[in-house]
Design an enzyme around this catalytic site. Structure first.
Site, mmCIF file in Angstrom:
data_model
loop_
_atom_site.group_PDB
_atom_site.id
_atom_site.type_symbol
_atom_site.label_atom_id
_atom_site.label_comp_id
_atom_site.label_asym_id
_atom_site.label_seq_id
_atom_site.Cartn_x
_atom_site.Cartn_y
_atom_site.Cartn_z
ATOM 1 N N ASP A 1 0.792 -1.226 0.000
ATOM 2 C CA ASP A 1 0.000 0.000 0.000
ATOM 3 C C ASP A 1 0.827 1.280 0.000
ATOM 4 O O ASP A 1 0.265 2.361 0.132
ATOM 5 C CB ASP A 1 -0.999 -0.007 1.168
ATOM 6 C CG ASP A 1 -0.377 -0.494 2.462
ATOM 7 O OD1 ASP A 1 0.813 -0.847 2.461
ATOM 8 O OD2 ASP A 1 -1.090 -0.532 3.482
ATOM 9 N N CYS B 1 -5.721 0.034 9.933
ATOM 10 C CA CYS B 1 -4.481 0.519 9.346
ATOM 11 C C CYS B 1 -4.676 1.862 8.669
ATOM 12 O O CYS B 1 -5.205 1.916 7.566
ATOM 13 C CB CYS B 1 -3.978 -0.477 8.311
ATOM 14 S SG CYS B 1 -2.402 -0.006 7.603
HETATM 15 N N1 LIG Z 1 7.377 -6.533 3.449
HETATM 16 C C1 LIG Z 1 6.248 -6.009 3.920
HETATM 17 N N2 LIG Z 1 6.190 -4.695 4.140
HETATM 18 C C2 LIG Z 1 5.043 -4.148 4.611
HETATM 19 C C3 LIG Z 1 3.891 -4.916 4.812
HETATM 20 C C4 LIG Z 1 3.989 -6.314 4.598
HETATM 21 O O1 LIG Z 1 3.039 -7.066 4.796
HETATM 22 N N3 LIG Z 1 5.183 -6.807 4.140
HETATM 23 N N4 LIG Z 1 2.728 -4.323 5.241
HETATM 24 C C5 LIG Z 1 2.630 -2.878 5.129
HETATM 25 C C6 LIG Z 1 1.572 -2.449 6.040
HETATM 26 S S1 LIG Z 1 -0.036 -2.507 5.497
HETATM 27 C C7 LIG Z 1 1.827 -2.019 7.257
HETATM 28 S S2 LIG Z 1 0.532 -1.622 8.287
HETATM 29 C C8 LIG Z 1 3.189 -1.814 7.717
HETATM 30 C C9 LIG Z 1 3.381 -2.349 9.100
HETATM 31 O O2 LIG Z 1 4.727 -2.410 9.402
HETATM 32 P P1 LIG Z 1 5.272 -1.737 10.701
HETATM 33 O O3 LIG Z 1 4.719 -0.385 10.837
HETATM 34 O O4 LIG Z 1 6.710 -1.801 10.712
HETATM 35 O O5 LIG Z 1 4.569 -2.673 11.790
HETATM 36 P P2 LIG Z 1 4.910 -4.152 12.252
HETATM 37 O O6 LIG Z 1 5.962 -4.752 11.394
HETATM 38 O O7 LIG Z 1 3.650 -4.873 12.370
HETATM 39 O O8 LIG Z 1 5.472 -3.916 13.696
HETATM 40 C C10 LIG Z 1 6.498 -2.976 13.897
HETATM 41 C C11 LIG Z 1 7.057 -3.081 15.268
HETATM 42 O O9 LIG Z 1 6.060 -2.914 16.261
HETATM 43 C C12 LIG Z 1 6.544 -3.545 17.423
HETATM 44 N N5 LIG Z 1 5.434 -3.678 18.371
HETATM 45 C C13 LIG Z 1 4.632 -4.730 18.608
HETATM 46 N N6 LIG Z 1 3.684 -4.411 19.510
HETATM 47 C C14 LIG Z 1 3.904 -3.114 19.871
HETATM 48 C C15 LIG Z 1 3.249 -2.194 20.754
HETATM 49 O O10 LIG Z 1 2.243 -2.477 21.396
HETATM 50 N N7 LIG Z 1 3.758 -0.920 20.815
HETATM 51 C C16 LIG Z 1 4.866 -0.540 20.109
HETATM 52 N N8 LIG Z 1 5.283 0.713 20.219
HETATM 53 N N9 LIG Z 1 5.506 -1.396 19.283
HETATM 54 C C17 LIG Z 1 5.011 -2.653 19.147
HETATM 55 C C18 LIG Z 1 7.147 -4.835 16.893
HETATM 56 O O11 LIG Z 1 8.142 -5.335 17.755
HETATM 57 C C19 LIG Z 1 7.729 -4.414 15.551
HETATM 58 O O12 LIG Z 1 9.107 -4.212 15.585
HETATM 59 O O13 LIG Z 1 4.110 -2.462 6.885
HETATM 60 C C20 LIG Z 1 3.925 -2.216 5.525
HETATM 61 N N10 LIG Z 1 5.044 -2.813 4.860
HETATM 62 N N1 LIG Z 2 -5.820 -10.474 11.975
HETATM 63 C C1 LIG Z 2 -5.216 -9.434 11.411
HETATM 64 N N2 LIG Z 2 -5.884 -8.631 10.575
HETATM 65 C C2 LIG Z 2 -5.258 -7.602 9.962
HETATM 66 C C3 LIG Z 2 -3.908 -7.306 10.210
HETATM 67 C C4 LIG Z 2 -3.209 -8.144 11.125
HETATM 68 O O1 LIG Z 2 -2.005 -7.969 11.405
HETATM 69 N N3 LIG Z 2 -3.883 -9.195 11.688
HETATM 70 N N4 LIG Z 2 -3.304 -6.245 9.559
HETATM 71 C C5 LIG Z 2 -4.158 -5.173 9.091
HETATM 72 C C6 LIG Z 2 -3.455 -4.299 8.148
HETATM 73 S S1 LIG Z 2 -2.134 -3.430 8.768
HETATM 74 C C7 LIG Z 2 -3.849 -4.125 6.866
HETATM 75 S S2 LIG Z 2 -3.068 -2.966 5.901
HETATM 76 C C8 LIG Z 2 -4.955 -4.893 6.284
HETATM 77 C C9 LIG Z 2 -4.587 -5.410 4.902
HETATM 78 O O2 LIG Z 2 -5.680 -5.824 4.250
HETATM 79 P P1 LIG Z 2 -5.539 -6.111 2.686
HETATM 80 O O3 LIG Z 2 -4.695 -5.103 2.025
HETATM 81 O O4 LIG Z 2 -6.920 -6.277 2.178
HETATM 82 O O5 LIG Z 2 -4.690 -7.437 2.594
HETATM 83 P P2 LIG Z 2 -5.160 -8.949 2.426
HETATM 84 O O6 LIG Z 2 -6.279 -9.261 3.341
HETATM 85 O O7 LIG Z 2 -3.943 -9.755 2.457
HETATM 86 O O8 LIG Z 2 -5.844 -9.025 0.992
HETATM 87 C C10 LIG Z 2 -5.301 -8.625 -0.167
HETATM 88 C C11 LIG Z 2 -5.903 -9.519 -1.227
HETATM 89 O O9 LIG Z 2 -5.960 -8.770 -2.407
HETATM 90 C C12 LIG Z 2 -5.604 -9.602 -3.478
HETATM 91 N N5 LIG Z 2 -5.093 -8.700 -4.517
HETATM 92 C C13 LIG Z 2 -3.854 -8.155 -4.597
HETATM 93 N N6 LIG Z 2 -3.771 -7.356 -5.669
HETATM 94 C C14 LIG Z 2 -4.973 -7.378 -6.266
HETATM 95 C C15 LIG Z 2 -5.482 -6.745 -7.439
HETATM 96 O O10 LIG Z 2 -4.773 -6.023 -8.125
HETATM 97 N N7 LIG Z 2 -6.786 -7.003 -7.763
HETATM 98 C C16 LIG Z 2 -7.568 -7.831 -7.023
HETATM 99 N N8 LIG Z 2 -8.821 -8.001 -7.395
HETATM 100 N N9 LIG Z 2 -7.089 -8.459 -5.908
HETATM 101 C C17 LIG Z 2 -5.819 -8.234 -5.546
HETATM 102 C C18 LIG Z 2 -4.563 -10.533 -2.923
HETATM 103 O O11 LIG Z 2 -4.527 -11.728 -3.683
HETATM 104 C C19 LIG Z 2 -5.051 -10.742 -1.493
HETATM 105 O O12 LIG Z 2 -5.823 -11.889 -1.358
HETATM 106 O O13 LIG Z 2 -5.238 -6.011 7.102
HETATM 107 C C20 LIG Z 2 -5.452 -5.664 8.450
HETATM 108 N N10 LIG Z 2 -5.958 -6.838 9.093
HETATM 109 MO MO LIG Z 3 -1.379 -1.988 7.171
#
Ligand SMILES: Nc1nc2c(c(=O)[nH]1)N[C@H]1C(S)=C(S)[C@@H](COP(=O)(O)OP(=O)(O)OC[C@H]3O[C@@H](n4cnc5c(=O)[nH]c(N)nc54)[C@H](O)[C@@H]3O)O[C@H]1N2
Ligand SMILES: Nc1nc2c(c(=O)[nH]1)N[C@H]1C(S)=C(S)[C@@H](COP(=O)(O)OP(=O)(O)OC[C@H]3O[C@@H](n4cnc5c(=O)[nH]c(N)nc54)[C@H](O)[C@@H]3O)O[C@H]1N2
Ligand SMILES: [Mo]
Ligand code: SF4
Length: 736
Positions: A22, A149
């Site tokens: 994202d 998020c």
């Molecule tokens: N490769 C890769 N990159 C991503 C994503 C991915 O799925 N893959 N997802 C993207 C998305 S949507 C998001 S939201 C971001 C998330 O990515 P980040 O913002 O980096 O979040 P996390 O990796 O979930 O956790 C970051 C840190 O939070 C710490 N932590 C755990 N619990 C707590 C708490 O209660 N308080 C505090 N202060 N720290 C805590 C953990 O130890 C960890 O080091 O990454 C983005 N980038």
């Molecule tokens: N339990 C739990 N829930 C969470 C989180 C967690 O740590 N734990 N993290 C939260 C966070 S930080 C975030 S950002 C959200 C993320 O929520 P999302 O961004 O919705 O991520 P996913 O649920 O992995 O779903 C993404 C889906 O989109 C599909 N997809 C990817 N690209 C495309 C496209 O171009 N077209 C179509 N049609 N489909 C596509 C992929 O195959 C995948 O199945 O989830 C949140 N929910």
């Molecule tokens: Mo996220």
């Protein structure tokens, strides 16, 4: 398009926005002569260290999108839900049946019986069409991954100062990360921006229970207890207020509720904050002084406080810090962007005024947890119009959402009213909120389930129809970071969508036409709509995309001096009137953790994103999977020894709600008694129909994430994923 001649098998390059995650890196895409997505090459625009905005998921996107399991044609379920029996059908057959069945559901139960979950960054060409369709149909029950998020943060920020600010990393003097941990392969542009700021001399403060990669590089690292971020913010405020380290002039002119806030903060002496957070009081004071003394400073968005039971308070406390320390809308601080004046926003296209007030009032969860629903947004309507020129700013697509847990309960139990049709677009819903057991019951209780996907995810496996979506390399798109900024970036199509894959706008337009709403979808294609969105600039989208890698006007600072803030009082509401009027504490507060349970002596958090995957996706990509084949729990060496766990052992992490099976990774960066659970694991290689939902039932964190009232944030109703009591035991069966 920049044509390349000679023997090169590429026929040109375009600039695209990678939607592998994202953050939407802008990348160069080399178009293959073959026209096949698998032959595309994705490259950084600027390859220099700390300038190259690309990660391994972007580079390997062509491999993922040309995977043999990608869905190329609409699929209709022929066996029981989850049995893995499908037939291919035409789009015409699929859409006409979907429209007929949806109409029957609407006729029987009302339009609110349709719920949709979508994460707009994945579908990319939505252009507001999903909300537009739902608003015209009459359903307020839209949910999204952004409930956990940034979208929810944006909605809470609006309650305090009317927009969600974006950090100015280029000029800031200090960055305070509450957990957020961008890495080279995780939100790469933000990682690069922070590293470049540090190279310039900006200070870095990191709050993280674990010595994260960011903590390693920080000037100060505060190893707080999971879930205690709101308490930490109270501690900072105590120091800053007691020592007069705030912008008294700004506070006097531009805030409401300062005296009441001050009284609230007085209840948090550092001795108390130290107990709640587990951090040495002197270190807390040092961090607070560094932040307050380094203006302009930034507190970038973090998912950590989006996913806690004290989320709303924690986010508001961060807002308070930004505001009183003079960091709002100043160079090097946090900028309130507002709308781009010349490009039609998604907020405008969504037509929220078309949804009658009576239907808005039916939005699920809004009675108990209104912060990001129509209820709170309505209270900000007039102020938003005054300052931003729009009634319904939808910032980070997190505005006017229903509460996910309430939607799943209505779907499963029919109360307060039945929800009988569920569409999931670009969101693996079943695994992407808390309480997977409830979500599964919810989906199984539907009369119509549609997934719009690339793959048969665990969610899609329970659908009636799985429709083939196009991908970022196969479409044109326009992004303003989901309404967060006034900076627009185009994304150019590199190849044609394979098979019968289509875009999200095509889906909604087709459905709208079949359901009598066609006049509101006059643009016959995504491109026609993109042309409309940029028409005020006097060019079509193709020209815009060629000419403008990004488009923005010169930033204006301290805009509030002429417009006021977009809150009812026109000021920064340290005491939030909208929350007070809805019956909540108008000041931020601290709510203690649920009482400890002897059977669950450890604490877990979900998180630490894995370089190779985005959320629940990407595990089908062989090159990435080889680097990280199995889901891993992190645990400290002493805890592992006490539990008789060796590195690589399979272990169960259990909460009263359920259990997941994870490999043991013993790590010295983990504090005692804290366990890390990875998000989003399932095994795409495992055949459908064996009852495991391709391994989701074994490994998905949503199975151990509770959504009972004690674990929900009060104002938003979002679950606590950071700091839940759990226990760990070695699996008797160590076979894979
Ligand atoms: N490769 C890769 N990159 C991503 C994503 C991915 O799925 N893959 N997802 C993207 C998305 S949507 C998001 S939201 C971001 C998330 O990515 P980040 O913002 O980096 O979040 P996390 O990796 O979930 O956790 C970051 C840190 O939070 C710490 N932590 C755990 N619990 C707590 C708490 O209660 N308080 C505090 N202060 N720290 C805590 C953990 O130890 C960890 O080091 O990454 C983005 N980038
Ligand atoms: N339990 C739990 N829930 C969470 C989180 C967690 O740590 N734990 N993290 C939260 C966070 S930080 C975030 S950002 C959200 C993320 O929520 P999302 O961004 O919705 O991520 P996913 O649920 O992995 O779903 C993404 C889906 O989109 C599909 N997809 C990817 N690209 C495309 C496209 O171009 N077209 C179509 N049609 N489909 C596509 C992929 O195959 C995948 O199945 O989830 C949140 N929910
Ligand atoms: Mo996220
Ligand atoms: S960080 Fe990686 S996956 Fe995310 S947008 Fe950039 S290249 Fe794509």
């Amino acid at each position: 398009m920049n044509r390349v001649s000679g023997q090169n098998p590429t026929v040109g390059t375009v600039r695209a926005l990678c939607s592998g995650c994202d953050i939407y890196c802008q990348v160069n895409v080399e178009i293959p002569a073959s026209g096949r997505v698998g032959d595309v090459r994705v490259k950084a625009i600027d390859p220099r260290p700390l300038k190259a905005n690309i990660c391994m998921k972007g580079v390997h996107a062509p491999e993922g999108l040309s995977h043999p399991k990608r869905i190329m044609q609409p699929l209709r379920r022929v066996g029981p839900r989850g049995a893995g029996q499908w037939e291919t059908v035409s789009w015409e057959t699929a859409m006409s049946d979907i429209a007929d069945r949806l109409q029957t559901i609407v006729d029987t139960h009302g339009p609110e019986a349709l719920a949709v979950s979508t994460s707009p960054w994945n579908t990319q060409t939505d252009n507001g069409a999903c909300r537009r369709f739902m608003n015209l149909l009459g359903s307020p029950n839209w949910i999204s991954g952004v409930a956990l998020c940034a979208g929810n943060t944006a909605a809470v920020n609006r309650l305090v100062y009317g927009w969600y600010p974006f950090p100015d990393y280029t000029q800031t003097h200090c960055i305070a990360l509450f957990g957020h941990n961008p890495k080279q392969h995780s939100w790469t542009p933000i990682y690069n921006a922070i590293r470049r700021a540090q190279d310039r001399g900006a200070k870095l403060i990191v709050m993280d229970p674990r010595k994260s990669e960011s903590a390693e590089r920080a000037d100060l690292w505060l190893p707080l207890k999971p879930g205690s971020d709101a308490a930490m913010c109270f501690g900072w405020l105590k120091v800053i207020l007691d020592e007069g380290r705030y912008d008294a002039d700004f506070v006097a002119r531009w805030t409401t509720g300062f005296d009441a806030l001050r009284q609230r903060v007085d209840a948090f002496p550092l001795s108390r904050v130290a107990k709640l957070t587990g951090v040495d009081p002197e270190l807390i004071a040092q961090a607070a002084r560094l932040y307050a003394g380094s203006s302009p400073a930034v507190i970038p968005w973090t998912p950590v406080t989006d996913q806690q039971r004290n989320s709303t308070s924690a986010i508001r406390l961060m807002c308070t810090l930004r505001a009183i320390c003079g960091n709002l809308d100043v160079p090097g601080g946090e900028l309130l962007h507002g709308f781009h004046p010349d490009i039609v926003s998604e907020s405008e296209l969504e037509m929220h005024d078309a949804l009658p007030a009576a239907q808005q009032a039916k939005q699920l969860g809004a009675d108990a947890h209104p912060a990001f629903t129509y209820r709170a947004a309505s209270a900000l309507k007039a102020a938003s119009r005054r300052v931003w020129g729009h009634d319904w700013p939808n910032i980070v697509s997190g505005g006017m959402m229903a509460t996910p847990s309430a939607v799943f309960r209505a779907m499963a139990e029919g109360a307060p009213y039945p929800v009988k049709a569920f569409f999931s677009l670009g969101n693996n819903t079943l695994m992407s909120f808390a309480n997977m057991q409830l979500m599964e019951r919810a989906i199984l209780n539907q009369d119509l389930v549609v997934a719009f996907e690339h793959f048969r995810t665990p969610t899609a496996q329970l659908a009636d129809y799985v429709l083939p979506g196009d991908a970022w390399l196969e479409r044109n798109a326009l992004s303003d970071s989901f309404g967060w900024t006034a900076i627009y970036r185009p994304s150019q199509q590199a190849v044609a969508p394979p098979g019968e894959c289509r875009g999200a706008y095509d889906f909604w337009r087709d459905l709208a036409h079949r359901m009598g709403l066609g006049t509101h979808f006059p643009w016959e294609s995504n491109e026609a709509l993109l042309d409309y969105r940029v028409h005020k600039l006097g060019m079509d989208f193709a020209t815009f995309a060629e000419k403008h890698p990004y488009h923005m006007h010169t930033p204006q600072y301290r805009k509030y001096e002429t417009t006021g803030f977009a809150t009812p009082s026109g000021k920064v509401e340290l005491s939030a009137s909208v929350l007070g009027d809805m019956g909540f504490d108008s000041l931020p507060y601290w709510r203690d953790d649920p009482a400890p349970h002897a059977d669950y002596p450890l604490t877990m958090f979900m998180g630490v994103r894995e370089d190779e995957y985005f959320q629940t996706g990407h595990r089908h990509i062989a090159s990435l999977r080889a680097r990280n084949p199995e889901p891993q729990m992190f645990i400290a060496p002493d805890d592992a020894a006490a539990l008789n766990l060796a590195a690589g052992d399979w272990a169960y992490v259990e909460t009263p709600q359920g259990r997941v099976r994870l490999r043991t990774d013993i790590r010295t960066d983990m504090p005692r008694s804290v366990v890390r659970v990875p998000h989003g694991w399932w095994l795409p290689e495992r055949a459908e129909g064996d009852g495991s939902l391709s391994g989701a039932r074994d490994h998905a964190d949503a199975q151990i994430s509770p959504d009972d009232p004690a674990h929900l944030d009060q104002e938003q109703g979002i679950p606590h994923l950071r700091g839940v009591a759990c226990r760990v035991r070695r699996c008797a069966d160590q076979e894979t």
